[in-house]
Design an enzyme around this catalytic site. Sequence first.
Site, PDB file in Angstrom:
ATOM      1  N   ASN A   6     -63.030 -21.452  -3.344  1.00 22.69           N
ATOM      2  CA  ASN A   6     -61.606 -21.418  -2.993  1.00 22.69           C
ATOM      3  C   ASN A   6     -60.928 -20.332  -3.828  1.00 22.69           C
ATOM      4  OD1 ASN A   6     -58.938 -21.887  -2.471  1.00 22.69           O
ATOM      5  ND2 ASN A   6     -58.869 -23.948  -3.362  1.00 22.69           N
ATOM      6  N   LYS A   8     -57.949 -19.264  -3.624  1.00 25.33           N
ATOM      7  CA  LYS A   8     -56.501 -19.525  -3.809  1.00 25.33           C
ATOM      8  C   LYS A   8     -55.706 -18.229  -3.561  1.00 25.33           C
ATOM      9  CE  LYS A   8     -57.811 -23.328  -6.771  1.00 25.33           C
ATOM     10  NZ  LYS A   8     -57.534 -24.215  -7.877  1.00 25.33           N
ATOM     11  N   HIS A  93     -55.538 -30.045  -0.449  1.00 25.09           N
ATOM     12  CA  HIS A  93     -55.811 -29.635  -1.832  1.00 25.09           C
ATOM     13  C   HIS A  93     -54.666 -30.120  -2.723  1.00 25.09           C
ATOM     14  CE1 HIS A  93     -56.464 -27.172  -5.367  1.00 25.09           C
ATOM     15  NE2 HIS A  93     -57.698 -27.003  -4.946  1.00 25.09           N
ATOM     16  N   GLU A  95     -53.053 -28.748  -4.939  1.00 26.85           N
ATOM     17  CA  GLU A  95     -51.949 -27.787  -5.087  1.00 26.85           C
ATOM     18  C   GLU A  95     -51.025 -27.838  -3.871  1.00 26.85           C
ATOM     19  OE1 GLU A  95     -54.535 -24.507  -5.966  1.00 26.85           O
ATOM     20  OE2 GLU A  95     -55.028 -25.488  -7.864  1.00 26.85           O
ATOM     21  N   GLU A 172     -61.655 -33.779  -6.393  1.00 22.19           N
ATOM     22  CA  GLU A 172     -61.181 -32.816  -7.384  1.00 22.19           C
ATOM     23  C   GLU A 172     -60.142 -33.492  -8.280  1.00 22.19           C
ATOM     24  OE1 GLU A 172     -61.696 -28.445  -6.048  1.00 22.19           O
ATOM     25  OE2 GLU A 172     -59.829 -29.170  -5.211  1.00 22.19           O
ATOM     26  N   GLY A 178     -58.844 -25.847 -13.005  1.00 24.83           N
ATOM     27  CA  GLY A 178     -58.373 -24.667 -13.730  1.00 24.83           C
ATOM     28  C   GLY A 178     -58.117 -24.898 -15.198  1.00 24.83           C
ATOM     29  N   SER A 219     -63.237 -27.064 -12.504  1.00 25.96           N
ATOM     30  CA  SER A 219     -63.883 -26.337 -13.611  1.00 25.96           C
ATOM     31  C   SER A 219     -65.405 -26.250 -13.474  1.00 25.96           C
ATOM     32  CB  SER A 219     -63.481 -26.946 -14.960  1.00 25.96           C
ATOM     33  OG  SER A 219     -62.091 -26.780 -15.176  1.00 25.96           O
TER      34      SER A 219
END
Length: 259
Positions: A6, A8, A93, A95, A172, A178, A219
């Site tokens: 991904n 992003k 996701h 985000e 996730e 991240g 990660s």
Amino acid sequence: MIIAGNWKMNPDHQAAEALLEALSDYTPASDSNCEIVCFPPACYFSMANQALAKTGVRWGAQNCHQESGGAYTGEISAQMIKEQGGAWVILGHSERRQYFAETDALVGQKIVTALQTGLRPILCVGESEEVRNKHSHDNFVQSQLEASLELVAQMSPDAQKKALAQLVIAYEPVWAIGTGKVASLLDIEAMHQGLLQKMEALFGVQLPEAGVPILYGGSVNDANAADILGLKPVSGALVGGASLKPDAFLSICHIADKK
Ligand code: 13P
């Protein structure tokens, strides 16, 4: 195994080109049944399609709209992704949930649209640090899964079977995205096991034998991939930061190749 990258909203044009070039050179092991997919921003769809056309690497979108078309400024439909040559789409996701207020119900609609269009959806679920600290992560993530798949649960048996054959789930944990704080192997295994049981309870199917893979994301890098991908209920990885580094991403692909 499925290894998904991904990107992003990250690579500039030059970096995207370099990533695609590295991916187009990827040669899987001869006995590999590993699927490699990258998820570029929409402005690189046509570049990705061209670069990957003659390879076994596929590409997909990081989101799609729930409607098939219409007056939705700034949005992209599943059909547009498909027409550009995309085969996959990431949905729900964290985000998107956090910054664009996407709810389970909306994510559920997007899943149905993606499936009807012939895109393979990756449904993302995962708890925040706050939820984990309260020890309610199992309930939280399983509820996310159930609510996001409510429309799939309402399908006719035939349609549901087809849907489950296309669906991929990604666990996730938000606090691992991240941050470099990867979840422990025990935590990953326990959550994946719980999700498999939930899928069995919801749909009455034995998994992953029935074909719904659960990926881990958060990660993942070339140093920890072997251990994570070695866990029995883990069918692959959804990789963020390390998918932007061609060497690291290809190392993860090679590790998955051998599983
Ligand atoms: P990182 O691998 O950068 O933690 O991102 C994970 C992710 O969000 C993939 O969708």
